[in-house]
Design a protein around this motif. Structure first.
Motif, PDB file in Angstrom:
ATOM      1  N   LYS A 195       0.818  -1.199   0.000  1.00  0.00           N
ATOM      2  CA  LYS A 195       0.000   0.000   0.000  1.00  0.00           C
ATOM      3  C   LYS A 195       0.864   1.266   0.000  1.00  0.00           C
ATOM      4  CE  LYS A 195      -4.009   1.765   2.509  1.00  0.00           C
ATOM      5  NZ  LYS A 195      -4.675   1.690   3.804  1.00  0.00           N
ATOM      6  N   ALA A 196       1.894   1.288   0.836  1.00  0.00           N
ATOM      7  CA  ALA A 196       2.673   2.512   0.991  1.00  0.00           C
ATOM      8  C   ALA A 196       3.716   2.700  -0.106  1.00  0.00           C
ATOM      9  CB  ALA A 196       3.354   2.532   2.362  1.00  0.00           C
ATOM     10  N   GLU A 197       4.258   1.608  -0.630  1.00  0.00           N
ATOM     11  CA  GLU A 197       5.354   1.751  -1.584  1.00  0.00           C
ATOM     12  C   GLU A 197       5.099   1.054  -2.912  1.00  0.00           C
ATOM     13  OE1 GLU A 197       9.256   1.971   1.126  1.00  0.00           O
ATOM     14  OE2 GLU A 197       8.849   0.004   0.272  1.00  0.00           O
ATOM     15  N   GLY A 198       3.961   0.368  -3.014  1.00  0.00           N
ATOM     16  CA  GLY A 198       3.743  -0.429  -4.205  1.00  0.00           C
ATOM     17  C   GLY A 198       2.788   0.225  -5.182  1.00  0.00           C
ATOM     18  N   ILE A 199       1.514   0.197  -4.835  1.00  0.00           N
ATOM     19  CA  ILE A 199       0.520   0.669  -5.793  1.00  0.00           C
ATOM     20  C   ILE A 199       0.413   2.192  -5.797  1.00  0.00           C
ATOM     21  CG2 ILE A 199      -0.837  -1.441  -5.563  1.00  0.00           C
ATOM     22  CD1 ILE A 199      -2.830   0.225  -3.873  1.00  0.00           C
ATOM     23  N   VAL A 200       0.055   2.727  -6.959  1.00  0.00           N
ATOM     24  CA  VAL A 200      -0.383   4.124  -7.041  1.00  0.00           C
ATOM     25  C   VAL A 200      -1.896   4.020  -7.162  1.00  0.00           C
ATOM     26  CG1 VAL A 200      -0.192   6.295  -8.277  1.00  0.00           C
ATOM     27  CG2 VAL A 200       1.738   4.707  -8.245  1.00  0.00           C
ATOM     28  N   PRO A 201      -2.617   4.221  -6.041  1.00  0.00           N
ATOM     29  CA  PRO A 201      -4.013   3.769  -5.972  1.00  0.00           C
ATOM     30  C   PRO A 201      -4.931   4.340  -7.054  1.00  0.00           C
ATOM     31  CG  PRO A 201      -3.402   5.117  -4.052  1.00  0.00           C
ATOM     32  CD  PRO A 201      -2.141   4.800  -4.784  1.00  0.00           C
ATOM     33  N   GLU A 202      -4.750   5.623  -7.395  1.00  0.00           N
ATOM     34  CA  GLU A 202      -5.672   6.243  -8.353  1.00  0.00           C
ATOM     35  C   GLU A 202      -5.369   5.837  -9.790  1.00  0.00           C
ATOM     36  OE1 GLU A 202      -8.339   8.189  -7.725  1.00  0.00           O
ATOM     37  OE2 GLU A 202      -8.010   7.842  -5.593  1.00  0.00           O
ATOM     38  N   MET A 203      -4.182   5.296 -10.014  1.00  0.00           N
ATOM     39  CA  MET A 203      -3.815   4.953 -11.384  1.00  0.00           C
ATOM     40  C   MET A 203      -4.436   3.616 -11.788  1.00  0.00           C
ATOM     41  SD  MET A 203       0.153   5.870 -12.059  1.00  0.00           S
ATOM     42  CE  MET A 203       0.581   7.386 -12.900  1.00  0.00           C
TER      43      MET A 203
END
Lengths: 318, 511
Positions: free
Chosen positions: B345-353
């Motif tokens: 969550k903090a370093e992996g995904i770019v949530p809005e992308m």
């Protein structure tokens, strides 16, 4: 209940607002459907829209640029100094070119200053750009000794009063800038990186994104566009008043970006949305002024629009 | 006996995709009830409907025989259902006390926060968990484990009749897990029910009474834990035959069968800060090297140092292509290294992308043609990996935050696989991922290793390390202390190696 409504609003809110504003104006504003009205609005909205495009990129990286108005003032103060100089009298073409290029270069340098503060020294964007927000206008006034510079220079004034195909030059400029930056955001590596940095900076870093260069880049772009806007304001007025060029522009630009759907926490850069936001804000101002409502009230209305835009954004997130 | 909680015929869909169809859940008073299922089975959605995070489309919920309609997480908490979420939802910069009492602060008669009472109460609550720390310090100063226990303490302190624990042990070490189990048993003894969501099936057999198994948004079985087996639960979850799974083995990495190839990575005497003091490790072509050790032994820190996320104070990193190591992650990526982070969550995904944009984030520079990203090529690559890895999604343009944890993890794995790396650093590649996705991820890794990719594997699950790695470098207190060679490693020998190196009392709270 609000689920469907807000999603609709969020998606098409800007266009709906624009349509409503146009209908209201057609109904109540005298002489609204005149070509002259269109020209006035285009020439006034252009500077807001140009600055708003840069602001959108900065906000997309989860930053903010308060210095845009001050950068406009510096660029706007420099231009007449150059084309009214003896050098420019001697070489008119070169002088005109310099009076456009040099202020923009200086603006870019201002942006570099902001960018380095934010990206390399880790200063909070709001503080970093506050520095130039305060000092920039001062610098502009020192440059001009606080004098109002008036001039008659048809060549330079073209960028504020010229027309192409019957429409103001700066309107076309907005279209070109918007298309160029839409392309950059949606189709280039740099654009994707802007969104990644704003969307999750740590993830961006871990995937090899040069976070600091990207951040510096958006402040440089924002300042460069502000410089162009400063030149346009001076050209429209045939006068340069360092104390007034771009005054409160940062607020209009932020408001346009937000109304256009830019998320303040970063990760989204709707370029055309920002232009639409600028048009809406300009139309609200115009509507109220043209109907004899005081400027102060117009400010309150503007605030109302921002509140509404933020509310709609909140709805969209759910 | 009347159930404490009864959820019936719950339906919920997101953007037209059904997440729950007629889902059911029944919890008896004072029972510890497991909810298990693969990622995307609907566990989280069901729980979030119960706690008011989502609203159900239809269905009935009764809590203590009264209709339950929690409109917000706060309301459900006030009415006796407390939740500890999978991803910690705490404020690291504020003090431990503030995190525990947030929203329920004791007041002085002037309406100000009574800090003395607050600190005292927090200390008492934490003492029940065997945690003795300075509660005035920012929570972020403490290890993930302490933070997790703080979250649990907070929930339990609110006098709840039902406590929901979503993956509560994923960042705890053995001793802390025991503490947690003690707390769970204590709750049960007081008549409080616990909904226990975990991917660690062993844990269920230690503390749960019953289990609800979910698959594809429905309840497929309710089992008495005492009369079932691990294999039986897995079979229910996957909807397969127990025999078939038994034959396939419990993990799918299957290390120790390959000759090591050319040397890919040689890291020596890595030293960055007190968490990483002196670690040496090497990886060859077609080899899986495990980093074994307890929480805080320097596993992740070693990986970050190799990937140039942290600056080396001492030591060297050399790869076959870059004998001088790397200055930043971008260089490491160009040098053929991929790094799957443990913190999705903090370093992996770019949530809005979108899934597409997330997957090609590291690959992008190679997709540029004439200054623009080659969209056709990009989509082709993304679709290829979506198919190859069996990523479940509505469209590649879907925001990644809408995917289940396991599918997000597959997207992130694909992000690195798309680079065609020589060396993959995988930090907890199957954490928070269900059994099915875990097998799949492990077999994808194995497939790439067979093609010659070298893997540096970090895992808290001894089973995964022991069965997956060709060699295991054992770390302790930021130092590499020994090395084990497969075949021949057993969980016991690994634990033995870790335990042997623990000669001093030195294991602190900081991870």
């Amino acid at each position: 209940m609000p689920g469907f409504d807000t999603r609709m609003l969020a998606k098409h809110g800007g266009l709906i607002a624009l349509a409503v504003l146009l209908l209201i104006n057609i109904a109540i504003t005298p002489n609204f459907l005149q070509l002259q009205t269109l020209f006035v609005n285009i020439s006034q909205v252009a500077t807001i829209a140009i600055v708003a495009v840069g602001m959108t990129l900065v906000i997309a990286t989860a930053g903010i640029d308060l210095s845009v108005g001050a950068v406009m003032a510096v660029a706007g103060a420099l231009a007449p100094l150059i084309f009214l100089s003896e050098f420019a009298q001697a070489y008119p073409t070169l002088g005109l070119a310099a009076s456009i290029i040099v202020p923009i270069l200086v603006a870019l340098l201002c942006g570099l200053f902001n960018g380095v503060l934010v990206a390399y020294l880790g200063v909070q964007p709001i503080i970093a750009t506050l520095i130039f927000f305060i000092s920039g206008r001062g610098i502009a006034q020192v440059l001009t000794n606080g004098n109002l510079q008036t001039f008659a220079h048809p060549g330079f004034s073209y960028i504020g009063t010229g027309k192409i195909l019957g429409l103001p030059f700066q309107g076309w400029l907005v279209v070109v800038i918007a298309i160029v930056f839409w392309y950059i955001v949606n189709r280039t590596l740099f654009g994707r990186r802007i969104l990644a940095v704003g969307g999750n900076e740590r993830a961006a870093k871990l995937t090899g994104t040069p976070v600091r260069r990207v951040k510096t880049g958006v402040y440089v772009i924002s300042a460069g566009l502000s410089g162009i806007a400063g030149l346009i304001v001076v050209a429209i007025n045939s006068a340069s008043d360092a104390a007034r060029i771009g005054n409160l522009m940062e607020l209009d630009a932020i408001a346009s970006a937000v109304v256009g759907g830019t998320l303040l926490m970063g990760g989204k850069a709707p370029i055309f949305g920002a232009v639409l936001g600028a048009v809406i804000i300009q139309l609200v101002k115009y509507t109220l002024l043209a109907n004899g409502v005081a400027d102060e009230v117009a400010l309150i209305a503007k605030a109302g629009i921002i509140v509404l835009a933020v509310y709609v954004q909140q709805g969209r997130k759910e | 006996m009347q159930p404490l909680l009864k959820m019936q015929g719950i339906n919920k869909s997101f953007a037209g995709v059904a997440a729950l169809t007629s889902a059911e859940l029944e919890i008896a008073p004072g029972e510890v009830h497991a909810v298990i299922g693969q990622n995307g089975a609907g566990k989280s959605t069901l729980i979030k409907i119960l706690t008011g995070v989502y609203r159900k489309d239809s269905g009935d919920i009764a809590f203590e025989d009264k209709p339950w309609n929690a409109l917000s997480p706060r309301e459900s908490q006030d009415n006796g259902i407390a939740t500890i979420y999978q991803e910690l939802s705490l404020v690291p910069l504020r003090s431990v006390t503030e995190n525990v009492i947030m929203g329920y602060e004791p007041r002085t008669r002037f309406g100000l926060i009574d800090w003395k009472a607050a600190h005292k109460r927090t200390r008492e609550i934490l003492a029940d968990f065997g945690v003795d720390i300075d509660v005035t310090q920012p929570l972020g100063n403490y290890s993930t484990a302490i933070q997790q226990l703080t979250a649990i303490a907070r929930a339990v302190s609110l006098n709840s009749r039902l406590v929901i624990m979503d993956e509560p042990t994923s960042s705890l070490d053995d001793r802390e897990v025991e503490t947690l189990f003690g707390v769970v048993r204590g709750l049960k003894a007081r008549g409080v029910s616990v909904i226990y969501i975990s991917h660690f099936l062993d844990e269920l057999f230690q503390i749960c009474d019953r289990a609800t198994i979910m698959r594809d948004g429905q309840r497929v079985a309710v089992r008495e834990i005492a009369s079932t087996t691990k294999l039986g639960l897995i079979a229910d979850m996957l909807g397969r035959d127990p025999e078939e799974i038994s034959a396939a083995g419990m993990t799918d990495l299957g290390g120790g069968t390959h000759e090591a190839g050319e040397l890919l990575l040689e890291a020596t005497n890595l030293h960055t800060d007190r968490n990483l003091r002196d670690v040496s490790v090497s990886v060859h072509k077609g080899e899986i090297v495990g980093l074994g050790g307890l929480l805080g032994s320097g596993r992740t820190e070693a990986a970050r140092a190799i990937f140039a996320m942290d600056k080396l104070r001492n030591g060297t990193v050399a790869t076959h292509r870059n004998p001088a190591g790397f200055r930043d992650p971008a260089e490491a990526i160009r040098g053929g290294i991929g790094f799957l982070t443990e913190d999705r969550k903090a370093e992996g995904i770019v949530p809005e992308m979108s899934v597409r944009e997330n997957m090609t984030l590291a690959l992008m520079p190679r997709l540029v043609r004439n200054g623009a990203i080659d969209r056709a090529k990009e989509e082709e690559i993304v679709k290829k990996f979506v198919d190859a890895l069996g990523i479940k999604l509505a469209s590649i343009e879907q925001p990644i935050r809408e995917l289940s944890g396991g599918n997000q993890q597959k997207v992130l794995l694909a992000r690195w696989l798309a680079l065609e790396p020589d060396l993959l650093i995988l930090d907890e590649p199957t954490r928070g991922v269900d059994v099915g996705a875990k097998f799949e991820i492990q077999s994808i890794i194995r497939e790439y290793v067979e093609k010659g990719v070298g893997v540096l594997l970090i895992s808290s699950e001894f089973e995964e390390l022991v069965e997956g790695a060709d060699r295991i470098v054992v770390l302790q207190d930021g130092k590499s202390v020994s090395e084990l060679q497969n075949p021949g490693i057993t969980e016991e020998s690994l634990i033995g190696a870790i335990a042997r190196s623990h000669d001093g009392p030195g294991k602190g709270a900081a991870a």
